[in-house]
Write an enzyme that holds these catalytic residues in place. Structure first.
Site, short mmCIF file in Angstrom:
data_model
loop_
_atom_site.label_atom_id
_atom_site.label_comp_id
_atom_site.label_asym_id
_atom_site.label_seq_id
_atom_site.Cartn_x
_atom_site.Cartn_y
_atom_site.Cartn_z
N LYS A 41 0.92 -1.00 -0.05
CA LYS A 41 -0.14 0.07 -0.15
C LYS A 41 0.90 1.35 -0.05
CE LYS A 41 -3.00 -2.46 3.11
NZ LYS A 41 -3.25 -2.91 4.31
N GLY A 42 2.19 1.02 0.47
CA GLY A 42 2.89 2.42 0.89
C GLY A 42 3.30 3.29 -0.68
N GLU A 97 7.78 3.09 -5.73
CA GLU A 97 7.99 2.46 -4.28
C GLU A 97 7.91 3.62 -3.47
OE1 GLU A 97 7.33 0.58 -2.16
OE2 GLU A 97 8.38 -1.60 -2.63
N ASP A 98 7.47 3.47 -2.17
CA ASP A 98 7.85 4.34 -1.25
C ASP A 98 9.28 4.40 -0.70
OD1 ASP A 98 7.68 1.74 -0.05
OD2 ASP A 98 6.02 2.07 1.35
N ASP A 101 14.99 0.06 1.16
CA ASP A 101 15.55 -0.60 2.30
C ASP A 101 16.55 -1.40 2.00
OD1 ASP A 101 15.86 -0.23 5.42
OD2 ASP A 101 14.62 -1.93 5.42
N LYS A 129 17.20 4.36 1.75
CA LYS A 129 17.99 4.47 2.89
C LYS A 129 19.37 3.32 2.31
CE LYS A 129 14.56 3.24 6.09
NZ LYS A 129 14.17 2.50 7.35
N PHE A 150 13.62 4.84 11.08
CA PHE A 150 12.49 4.42 10.69
C PHE A 150 11.17 5.67 10.50
CE2 PHE A 150 8.27 2.54 11.02
CZ PHE A 150 8.28 1.16 10.20
N ASP A 157 4.09 3.35 6.99
CA ASP A 157 3.12 3.00 8.22
C ASP A 157 4.13 2.50 9.29
OD1 ASP A 157 3.45 0.41 6.87
OD2 ASP A 157 2.34 -0.48 8.62
N ARG A 163 0.00 6.39 7.78
CA ARG A 163 0.15 6.40 6.11
C ARG A 163 -0.10 7.76 5.58
NH1 ARG A 163 1.53 1.23 4.02
NH2 ARG A 163 0.55 -0.50 5.21
P1 IMP Z 1 13.15 -3.93 1.74
O1 IMP Z 1 13.62 -2.98 0.87
O2 IMP Z 1 12.77 -5.28 0.90
O3 IMP Z 1 14.01 -4.21 3.00
O4 IMP Z 1 11.80 -3.61 1.94
C1 IMP Z 1 11.19 -2.44 1.96
C2 IMP Z 1 9.99 -2.39 2.55
O5 IMP Z 1 10.20 -2.29 3.85
C3 IMP Z 1 9.25 -0.86 2.14
O6 IMP Z 1 8.48 -0.83 0.97
C4 IMP Z 1 8.56 -0.61 3.37
O7 IMP Z 1 7.28 -1.44 3.38
C5 IMP Z 1 9.07 -1.37 4.40
N1 IMP Z 1 9.98 -0.20 5.13
C6 IMP Z 1 11.27 -0.13 4.94
N2 IMP Z 1 11.66 0.88 5.93
C7 IMP Z 1 10.75 1.48 6.26
C8 IMP Z 1 10.29 2.71 7.15
O8 IMP Z 1 11.57 3.36 7.67
N3 IMP Z 1 9.26 2.99 7.58
C9 IMP Z 1 8.46 1.98 7.13
N4 IMP Z 1 8.33 1.12 6.38
C10 IMP Z 1 9.70 0.68 5.78
MG MG Z 2 6.65 -0.90 0.42
#
Ligand code: IMP
Ligand code: MG
Length: 174
Positions: A41-42, A97-98, A101, A129, A150, A157, A163
């Site tokens: 949803k992000g 994407e939001d 990470d 990040k 975070f 969220d 959100r």
């Molecule tokens: P990754 O890049 O596979 O580790 O995961 C990314 C997902 O983790 C994002 O799409 C978010 O849903 C969630 N996420 C990562 N960092 C944050 C944050 O700082 N706040 C909220 N959600 C986060």
């Molecule tokens: Mg996401």
């Protein structure tokens, strides 16, 4: 324990940056239709604002994924909860994407989308990040690089809350 949100990026800063990215995308996709894929949803808040700032033709689709394993650490194995409605053959795909990470979710997802025969696949993220990266992901458009905190708001969220904040903030517990 009191919980408050400290602003990291104001609504104005976010809106201005989205406008800039929209202009850049419009230049880069001149003469093409850009097919935006929102990762729910992000990504939804960012995607709708971004789409309004793009001047070349836009089509949209949505998908929802969840990663296997713990809720706080993504495992990199992605389960499709809601797949796209449309095929991707020949389309110029831009995944919206939001946040990137660890990069695990995106790396898996981008490989999967590339297998569906699009003309191109690019990635646009509101936040990045870089310090947290475990899997290398090529990000084509980034709103902001942020430190390892975070964050919530603009689609992001904390336990499904915040959100709807029109800015990006950090949850503090005092
Ligand atoms: P990754 O890049 O596979 O580790 O995961 C990314 C997902 O983790 C994002 O799409 C978010 O849903 C969630 N996420 C990562 N960092 C944050 C944050 O700082 N706040 C909220 N959600 C986060
Ligand atoms: Mg996401």
């Amino acid at each position: 324990m009191a919980e408050r949100v400290e602003i990291m990026l104001t609504e104005e800063e976010v809106d201005n940056r989205i406008r800039e990215i929209g202009e850049q995308i419009s230049r880069d996709y001149q003469g093409k239709t850009v097919h935006l894929i929102c990762v729910l949803k992000g990504g939804s808040f960012f995607m709708t604002e971004l789409a309004k700032r793009i001047t070349v033709p836009v089509s949209l689709d949505f998908m929802s994924v969840s990663s296997y394993g713990g809720s706080t650490k993504s495992s990199g194995v992605v389960r499709i909860v809601k797949d796209l409605d449309e095929p991707l053959e020949g389309k110029d795909v831009l995944v919206v994407e939001d946040i990137v990470d660890s990069g695990r979710t995106l790396s898996y997802l981008l490989d999967m989308l590339r297998d569906r025969g699009p003309a191109s696949v690019k990635l646009c993220t509101l936040l990045d990040k870089p310090e947290r990266r475990v899997v290398e992901v090529n990000v084509d458009y980034t709103g902001f690089q942020i430190p390892d905190e975070f964050v919530v708001g603009y689609g992001l969220d904390y336990d499904q809350r915040y959100r709807n904040l029109p800015y990006i903030g950090v949850v503090r517990f005092d």
